[in-house]
Design a protein around this motif. Structure first.
Motif, PDB file in Angstrom:
ATOM      1  N   ALA A  73       3.242  -3.565  -0.086  1.00 55.62           N
ATOM      2  CA  ALA A  73       2.110  -3.470   0.843  1.00 55.62           C
ATOM      3  C   ALA A  73       0.843  -3.013   0.124  1.00 55.62           C
ATOM      4  O   ALA A  73      -0.260  -3.524   0.376  1.00 55.62           O
ATOM      5  N   ALA A  74       0.989  -2.052  -0.785  1.00 52.62           N
ATOM      6  CA  ALA A  74      -0.171  -1.541  -1.524  1.00 52.62           C
ATOM      7  C   ALA A  74      -0.768  -2.610  -2.425  1.00 52.62           C
ATOM      8  O   ALA A  74      -1.997  -2.740  -2.543  1.00 52.62           O
ATOM      9  N   LEU A  75       0.089  -3.389  -3.072  1.00 52.00           N
ATOM     10  CA  LEU A  75      -0.397  -4.452  -3.945  1.00 52.00           C
ATOM     11  C   LEU A  75      -1.078  -5.555  -3.140  1.00 52.00           C
ATOM     12  O   LEU A  75      -2.119  -6.084  -3.547  1.00 52.00           O
ATOM     13  N   LYS A  76      -0.504  -5.907  -2.010  1.00 48.27           N
ATOM     14  CA  LYS A  76      -1.127  -6.930  -1.165  1.00 48.27           C
ATOM     15  C   LYS A  76      -2.488  -6.466  -0.661  1.00 48.27           C
ATOM     16  O   LYS A  76      -3.429  -7.263  -0.567  1.00 48.27           O
ATOM     17  N   ALA A  77      -2.598  -5.180  -0.350  1.00 45.65           N
ATOM     18  CA  ALA A  77      -3.879  -4.635   0.110  1.00 45.65           C
ATOM     19  C   ALA A  77      -4.947  -4.729  -0.975  1.00 45.65           C
ATOM     20  O   ALA A  77      -6.146  -4.744  -0.667  1.00 45.65           O
ATOM     21  N   VAL A  82       2.329 -11.005  -3.991  1.00 45.15           N
ATOM     22  CA  VAL A  82       3.551 -10.475  -4.588  1.00 45.15           C
ATOM     23  C   VAL A  82       4.609 -10.242  -3.521  1.00 45.15           C
ATOM     24  O   VAL A  82       4.296  -9.922  -2.374  1.00 45.15           O
ATOM     25  N   GLU A  83       5.856 -10.443  -3.909  1.00 46.73           N
ATOM     26  CA  GLU A  83       7.004 -10.082  -3.083  1.00 46.73           C
ATOM     27  C   GLU A  83       7.930  -9.233  -3.935  1.00 46.73           C
ATOM     28  O   GLU A  83       8.192  -9.574  -5.092  1.00 46.73           O
ATOM     29  N   ILE A  84       8.426  -8.127  -3.370  1.00 41.11           N
ATOM     30  CA  ILE A  84       9.293  -7.222  -4.129  1.00 41.11           C
ATOM     31  C   ILE A  84      10.615  -7.062  -3.390  1.00 41.11           C
ATOM     32  O   ILE A  84      10.649  -6.532  -2.273  1.00 41.11           O
TER      33      ILE A  84
END
Length: 231
Positions: A73-77, A82-84
């Motif tokens: 969520a932080a990376l998408k923001a 990205v998917e983890i």
């Protein structure tokens, strides 16, 4: 992170651990069956696997509050596609992670965040055993051309200075040997902070996970940049 508490918190029956590992791997394989590597995908999504123990799995937390979900969520923001996948198994050692590696990290994975070793330390396992297992995991992923971000761990000081010296050296030395992106201490900012831990005094609370993500985020972004350069 006292050794005496390991059987209650990090530890698990070996059979149960292997069953959880099998289920984790099966779900990952089903979810990503037939997926091409993300850097070749038209959507440009980078697919990561967080391979770890209870610190990754999200011990006693909702899945949405576990490290992989919060980090995603932080990376998408911040604009990253990205998917983890959460490949954390509570109670797992580095050797356990090696045993389940091939089905925990499916084809189509673009990078692995490797967080293992805390249970080895809590059980007082010889650091040489931990080192060999982590080295084998990294080598096998390199053979598959999957980059690794190595998340380090530090030994509890009540295990003695010799053990701490040998254990603490594992992560920076492996990172140097294999040319990995290294995050030196996964629990940085959380270890020893009761307000950021569950009542067991070892595992991060939901707020603790947020602190971990906030601190590791720049390192993960550097890792994503390295993956992008390979594309």
């Amino acid at each position: 992170m006292a050794l005496a508490s390991s059987s209650r918190t990090y530890g698990s029956l070996r059979a149960a651990g292997k069953w959880r590992a099998y289920v984790t791997g099966l779900l990952l394989a089903l979810a990503w069956l037939g997926c091409a590597p993300a850097r070749a995908a038209p959507d440009g999504v980078i697919r990561l696997v967080a391979l770890g123990d209870s610190l990754t799995a999200g011990y006693n937390l909702p899945q949405a509050a576990a490290f992989p979900a919060v980090l995603e969520a932080a990376l998408k923001a911040r604009g990253h596609k990205v998917e983890i996948a959460n490949a954390g198994v509570s109670g797992d050692t580095a050797t356990g992670g090696l045993e389940r590696l091939d089905w925990s990290v499916p084809d189509g994975t673009d990078g692995v965040i490797l967080e293992l070793g805390a249970n080895d330390m809590l059980r007082g396992i010889d650091p040489a055993v931990t080192r060999r297992a982590l080295d084998a995991i990294i080598a096998r992923l390199k053979e598959r051309k999957i980059p690794v971000l190595l998340a380090g761990m530090l030994a509890a000081r009540n295990l003695g200075p010799d053990y701490a010296r040998r254990f603490d050296a594992i992560y920076p030395e492996l990172a140097k040997t294999h040319g990995l992106v290294l995050y030196p201490f996964f629990l940085d900012g959380v270890a020893g902070e009761a307000r950021l831990q569950l009542p067991d005094g070892m595992h991060p609370s939901a707020e603790g996970v947020k602190v971990i993500v906030e601190r590791i985020l720049p390192t993960v972004e550097s890792f994503l940049a390295r993956i992008g350069e390979r594309g």
